[in-house]
Design a protein around this motif. Structure first.
Motif, short mmCIF file in Angstrom:
data_model
loop_
_atom_site.label_atom_id
_atom_site.label_comp_id
_atom_site.label_asym_id
_atom_site.label_seq_id
_atom_site.Cartn_x
_atom_site.Cartn_y
_atom_site.Cartn_z
N LYS A 152 -1.02 -12.00 -12.89
CA LYS A 152 -2.07 -13.11 -13.00
C LYS A 152 -3.60 -13.15 -12.83
O LYS A 152 -3.98 -12.63 -12.07
CB LYS A 152 -0.92 -14.04 -12.26
N PHE A 153 -4.38 -13.98 -13.41
CA PHE A 153 -5.34 -14.13 -13.36
C PHE A 153 -5.57 -15.00 -12.25
O PHE A 153 -5.18 -15.28 -11.33
CB PHE A 153 -5.67 -15.26 -14.30
N GLY A 154 -6.46 -14.00 -11.65
CA GLY A 154 -7.52 -14.08 -10.32
C GLY A 154 -6.57 -13.06 -9.61
O GLY A 154 -6.83 -13.02 -7.94
N SER A 155 -5.46 -12.25 -9.26
CA SER A 155 -4.96 -12.06 -9.26
C SER A 155 -4.98 -10.26 -8.91
O SER A 155 -5.88 -9.66 -10.10
CB SER A 155 -3.12 -12.11 -8.66
N ASP A 156 -4.75 -9.72 -7.77
CA ASP A 156 -5.00 -7.80 -8.15
C ASP A 156 -3.17 -7.22 -8.04
O ASP A 156 -3.32 -6.30 -7.95
CB ASP A 156 -5.11 -7.06 -7.32
N THR A 157 -2.83 -8.51 -7.84
CA THR A 157 -0.90 -8.26 -7.87
C THR A 157 -0.14 -8.05 -8.87
O THR A 157 0.25 -9.09 -9.60
CB THR A 157 0.15 -8.78 -7.04
N PRO A 158 0.60 -7.00 -9.49
CA PRO A 158 1.63 -6.47 -10.73
C PRO A 158 2.62 -7.45 -10.52
O PRO A 158 2.95 -7.73 -9.60
CB PRO A 158 2.03 -6.20 -10.38
N GLU A 159 2.66 -8.21 -11.52
CA GLU A 159 3.89 -8.71 -11.65
C GLU A 159 5.35 -8.42 -11.07
O GLU A 159 5.43 -6.95 -11.60
CB GLU A 159 3.98 -9.39 -13.41
N ASP A 160 6.17 -8.57 -11.12
CA ASP A 160 7.92 -8.66 -10.81
C ASP A 160 8.25 -7.79 -12.45
O ASP A 160 8.14 -8.28 -13.30
CB ASP A 160 8.36 -9.08 -10.08
N PRO A 161 8.43 -6.26 -12.39
CA PRO A 161 8.73 -5.87 -14.07
C PRO A 161 10.03 -6.81 -14.45
O PRO A 161 10.45 -6.99 -15.67
CB PRO A 161 8.97 -4.59 -12.81
N ARG A 162 11.15 -7.43 -13.49
CA ARG A 162 11.96 -8.51 -14.04
C ARG A 162 11.44 -9.48 -15.01
O ARG A 162 12.56 -10.28 -15.23
CB ARG A 162 12.92 -8.41 -12.55
N GLY A 163 10.09 -9.55 -14.82
CA GLY A 163 10.10 -11.01 -14.67
C GLY A 163 9.35 -11.12 -16.65
O GLY A 163 9.58 -11.01 -17.62
N MET A 164 8.14 -10.05 -16.00
CA MET A 164 7.33 -9.30 -17.50
C MET A 164 7.33 -7.45 -17.12
O MET A 164 7.41 -6.90 -16.95
CB MET A 164 4.97 -9.64 -17.15
N VAL A 165 7.72 -7.72 -19.02
CA VAL A 165 7.93 -6.29 -19.22
C VAL A 165 6.69 -5.73 -19.86
O VAL A 165 6.80 -6.07 -20.31
CB VAL A 165 9.29 -5.99 -19.47
#
Length: 164
Positions: free
Chosen positions: A49-62
Motif C-alpha cells: 500500500k502507498f506509504g507502507s513497506d509491508t507487502p500485502e497478504d497474498p490471499r488478497g493481492m496475488v
C-alpha cells in the motif's frame, strides 16, 4: 472427454454469469513477495500500500503466472504465460479441470470486472532488449513516421466548382 476440455465447476454458492477461472501459479507466497531470478540475484516483487513497506497478504493481492482460464464452460490456454497482479477474495485452491490437475497449479475465481495489472517482462542482454529491438522491422508500426498523402478522386479536393 478428457479433463483438458472440462473446466472445474464454479462455486455454486456464488454463481456469476461473468465468472472467470484463472489457472496458474502464485509467486508471492513467500513473505508476500515474488522472487524472480536476474543474473544470479533475485528480484523482489511485492504489492504494498502507498506509504507502507509491508507487502500485502497474498490471499488478497496475488502476483501470479497465469497459463490458462475457463469461461462459460470452455477451457482456454494462453499463447504464452502472463504475469498478472490482481485482487481476489478467494485464496488459490488446487487446480481442477482444463488439464491443470496436480502439478502445483492453483485456480482463482474472478469476474470480468476484476481490475488486473499485466507485467510484461523480458530478460536478455542489453544488446537484444535495447539495440536489436529498435532495428527497422522489429519496432511497432506506430513508431515509424506517419507520413501519408491524401488522394482524392480525379486529383480534386472537391467535385464541384472546378471546370475542366
Amino acid at each position: 472427454m478428457s479433463s483438458e476440455d472440462i473446466p472445474a465447476a464454479p462455486n455454486p454458492k456464488s454463481y456469476s454469469p461473468d465468472h472467470i477461472t484463472l489457472f496458474g501459479v502464485a509467486l508471492n507466497i513467500e513473505n508476500g513477495a515474488a522472487y524472480l531470478p536476474l543474473d544470479g540475484n533475485r528480484l523482489k516483487l511485492a504489492v504494498v500500500k502507498f506509504g507502507s513497506d509491508t507487502p500485502e497478504d497474498p490471499r488478497g493481492m496475488v502476483i501470479a503466472v497465469v497459463y490458462g482460464y475457463a469461461f462459460e464452460g470452455h477451457c482456454y490456454r494462453l499463447d504464452q504465460p502472463k504475469l498478472f497482479v490482481f485482487e481476489t477474495r478467494t485464496t488459490g485452491v488446487p487446480a481442477v479441470g482444463c488439464g491443470f490437475d496436480g502439478g502445483g497449479y492453483v485456480m482463482w475465481q474472478i469476474t470480468k470486472k476484476t481490475r488486473m495489472l499485466e507485467l510484461a517482462t523480458s530478460a536478455d542482454l542489453a544488446e537484444e532488449l535495447v539495440l536489436n529491438a529498435s532495428l527497422p522491422g522489429n519496432r511497432s508500426p506506430n513508431t515509424y513516421g506517419n507520413r501519408y498523402q491524401l488522394a482524392h478522386r480525379g486529383g480534386r479536393l472537391n467535385r464541384g466548382g472546378v471546370s475542366d
